[in-house]
Scaffold this active site. Structure first.
Site, PDB file in Angstrom:
ATOM      1  CG  ASP A  44      -4.034   8.415   8.163  1.00 50.09           C
ATOM      2  OD1 ASP A  44      -3.910   7.186   8.338  1.00 50.09           O
ATOM      3  OD2 ASP A  44      -4.294   8.930   7.063  1.00 50.09           O
ATOM      4  CD  GLU A  69      -2.783   1.153   2.519  1.00 56.13           C
ATOM      5  OE1 GLU A  69      -2.838   0.117   3.223  1.00 56.13           O
ATOM      6  OE2 GLU A  69      -3.424   2.181   2.785  1.00 56.13           O
TER       7      GLU A  69
END
Ligand SMILES: Cc1ncc(COP(=O)(O)O)c(C=O)c1O
Lengths: 267, 401
Positions: A65, A54
């Site tokens: 995040d 990824e």
């Protein structure tokens, strides 16, 4: 209903094939552009036995995040990283024999327009896409465009996702289903959340598509435990924190190899 | 200082500011671009709001709180000396006279009451100028809830008074050190925090932004400004309806609430943005903080930092309904500079004895600049929402004046 294996793209075919050999799947994450030689990390991941990689395309406002990946994104942006430059770096790489999955927030997709964005991913050799702020009910605009460009749009499922919605996510997700292990942001955690096993079991009841568990998986032990529930794991912050701390590709290869071994022991 | 869209003839659009279309859409804007982990929480807020808003018991309880605690209705004040000087008839809708000193309290009490109805024990909020944070801390204290307020470090410095007020009211103020250390980053941090707290907390968003149903819900809680003003104008103005309805736009909640009262009239609606935070006038299509709208971005699609002397206008985007009203030509969005806003604040203080919030001073600055000119013909009647009072800004002003 069509056979999902026949309809599957490169990411799903690859992950299914590896899973069917009994292997626990491993998808390490790194933020694109985080260091000058960042693509060396991808080589190291592949060499250490990653099944997919990824690559985060940094966004100024990453609302899902935690501090580590936020910091990585800001570092990359401060170095002048952009979607265009990161994809240019990827285009210049020899084939790793491991599918690449880009991940980013929807603003960056809309900025170029879904069509141009997917075409650019494709040209750079990217096969899959994760957009954490694009839930299934908003994904129509991107789904068909991505499919037409040969990009597999993987959807996220969360412990809070109720039943009919989970079924829709599983059936519309491409490549794999990304199971978010806990109610929280990305970041290292001391233990695998209890919600991880439960969510994976619920997804598996409805689909045979590969299920990757992500968020919070930080250590080989946690990877091994996660591998008992899901087809594999995504490891992000634990990798990125090491990069931010100055670890080079060789250090990262060693770390990813410990995750690889932990998953293999599980078999 | 140019406007992006030409000034079109105002079309009274019935239902323009009604319920959004399916999936929370205002034209092509809006939606629920939230992480999957938050989608259920948004659906719960949506369901609870629809039910509450249709419930006379809820409406009655909110109306009582607004009357007893906030001091509603707020007056409509003719700005007599300034009007004479400008050659227009200017009326001020006095949200600065609400308890806590800004319109933010209208929305917060609505959401706090909704949170109690949903069995939530804690409010999460972001704040720029601190007014929304103070309102949230106040509502939490009033209803026996906890409050956690995220605020950029930079805003904590320039709005020290409001930080103290929040803490005195018992709220936890969490400094946000990422990015521009202002409202945008405080909002991101509040959303991240909400992902881990959906079980017991309600995210009390402070403007007409965020995932569906927030833009709609917040506008409905703020429409009391416009509804009251409409009635007051009908009683005060010979024409019944003002020619112009003007309000400052950060995310756009005081403007949306004000406009909602006049959407079905021929009044021209004007939203005034900060030169450095002009989401509606200069933004590009994007998705941020859960909604599709207009945002300031660089050529790579990164959200750029807004800059305004008014912390409450320091947001790089605008609520989706404003983007839609702009596209329709139903409202027009203009910008003024920091200097113009400061000048307007001083002028209001000296002519009317009112020190406005720097955010509100932006709306006034446009009126001052355009009065008698092409955009605001002499003799026009103007309703302007004075969204808040200037107490919080005195230290900023002291440095400049
Ligand atoms: C006094 C005042 N006016 C206006 C605003 C801008 O917000 P909105 O555009 O949502 O009304 C704020 C925000 O903090 C404020 O405190």
């Amino acid at each position: 209903m069509t056979n999902p294996t026949l309809a599957a793209g490169a990411v799903e075919r690859h992950l299914r094939a590896r899973r069917d050999t009994g292997r626990g799947l491993l998808m390490p994450y790194v933020t694109g552009g985080i260091t000058p030689g960042w693509t060396d990390y991808l080589r190291a991941f592949a060499a250490a036995g990653a099944d997919a990689i990824e690559v985060g395309l940094p966004f100024s406002d990453p609302t899902l995040d935690g501090v580590t990946i936020q910091q990585a994104g800001h570092t990359a942006l401060a170095r002048g990283a952009s979607t265009r430059r990161i994809l240019a770096d990827l285009s210049g790489m020899p084939d790793l024999d491991v599918p690449l999955v880009a991940s980013t927030y929807y603003n960056l997709v809309l900025h170029d327009g879904p069509e141009a964005f997917c075409a650019a991913l494709r040209r750079a050799g990217v096969d899959g896409l994760i957009v954490p702020d694009l839930p299934v009910h908003e994904a129509d605009e991107l789904t068909e465009v991505a499919a037409a460009a040969g990009i597999e749009l993987a959807l996220l499922a969360s412990p809070a996702t109720p039943e009919p919605r989970l079924a829709e996510i599983s059936s519309r997700s491409r490549g794999f289903v990304y199971a978010v292990s806990l109610m929280g942001t990305t970041g290292e955690r001391a233990a695998l959340a209890a919600s991880a096993a439960e969510l994976t079991a619920r997804i598996r009841r409805g689909t045979d598509r590969p299920v990757l568990l992500g968020f919070g998986i930080s250590t080989p032990d946690q990877a091994r435990e996660a591998g008992r529930h899901a087809d594999g794991v995504v490891v992000g912050a634990a990798v990125v924190r090491r990069v931010l701390d100055g670890a080079g590709p060789d250090d990262l290869r060693a770390f990813v190899a410990t995750l690889r071994r932990a998953l293999d022991q599980e078999v | 200082m140019q406007d992006v869209l030409p000034w079109r003839e105002p079309v009274p659009l019935d239902g323009t500011m009604g319920e959004p279309r399916a999936r929370g859409r205002f034209g092509e804007y809006g939606g629920r671009y939230a992480p999957e982990s938050l989608v259920e929480a948004c659906r719960e807020v949506d369901g609870a709001f629809r039910e509450a808003w249709a419930d006379p018991g809820f409406r009655g309880a909110l109306a009582r709180l607004l009357a007893e605690h906030v001091g509603r209705p707020t007056p409509l004040t003719p700005a007599r000396r300034l009007s004479e000087a400008l050659g227009v008839q200017l009326y001020l809708k006095r949200e600065d006279l609400t308890h806590t000193g800004s319109h933010k309290i209208n929305n917060v009490l609505g959401q706090a009451l909704l949170a109690t109805r949903m069995g939530r024990r804690r409010l999460i909020a972001e704040t720029g100028a601190g007014q929304h944070g103070v309102a949230t801390a106040t509502a939490a204290a009033l209803l026996g809830l906890e409050a956690t307020v995220f605020m950029g470090e930079r805003d904590i410095e320039r709005q020290a008074l409001n930080v103290f007020r929040m803490r005195m009211l018992g709220a936890e103020v969490v400094p946000v050190t990422t990015g521009s250390r202002t409202l945008k980053d405080a909002t991101s941090e509040a959303m991240r925090h909400w992902v881990g707290a959906t079980g017991d907390s309600h995210y009390c968003i402070g403007s007409v932004v965020g995932p569906d149903p927030y833009p709609w819900m917040v506008r409905e809680f703020q429409r009391i400004i416009g509804d009251e003003a409409r009635g007051q104008c009908a009683a005060e103005l010979r024409t019944g309806v003002p020619d112009y309805v003007v309000a400052c736009v950060g995310g756009g909640s005081n403007a949306a609430g004000t406009f909602a009262g006049f959407a079905d009239t021929p009044a021209r609606l004007v939203g005034v943005e900060a030169e450095g935070g002009a989401g509606a006038a200069r933004g590009r299509l994007g998705v941020l903080h859960g909604c599709r709208s207009l945002f300031l971005q660089d050529d790579d699609g990164q959200i750029t930092q807004a800059h305004s002397i008014a912390a409450g206008l320091d947001y790089p985007g605008v609520g989706p309904e404003h983007a839609h009203l702009r596209d329709l030509g139903r409202a027009r969005y203009v910008t003024v500079t920091d200097d113009e806003a400061v000048g307007a604040a001083v002028r209001l203080a000296r002519t009317e004895g009112i020190v406005p919030a720097l955010e509100s001073a932006h709306a006034l600055a446009w009126v001052i600049r355009e009065a008698g000119g092409g955009d605001l013909p002499a003799g026009s009647t103007v309703l302007m929402t004075l969204s808040g009072r200037g107490d919080k800004d005195v230290s900023t002003l002291k440095e400049l004046l």
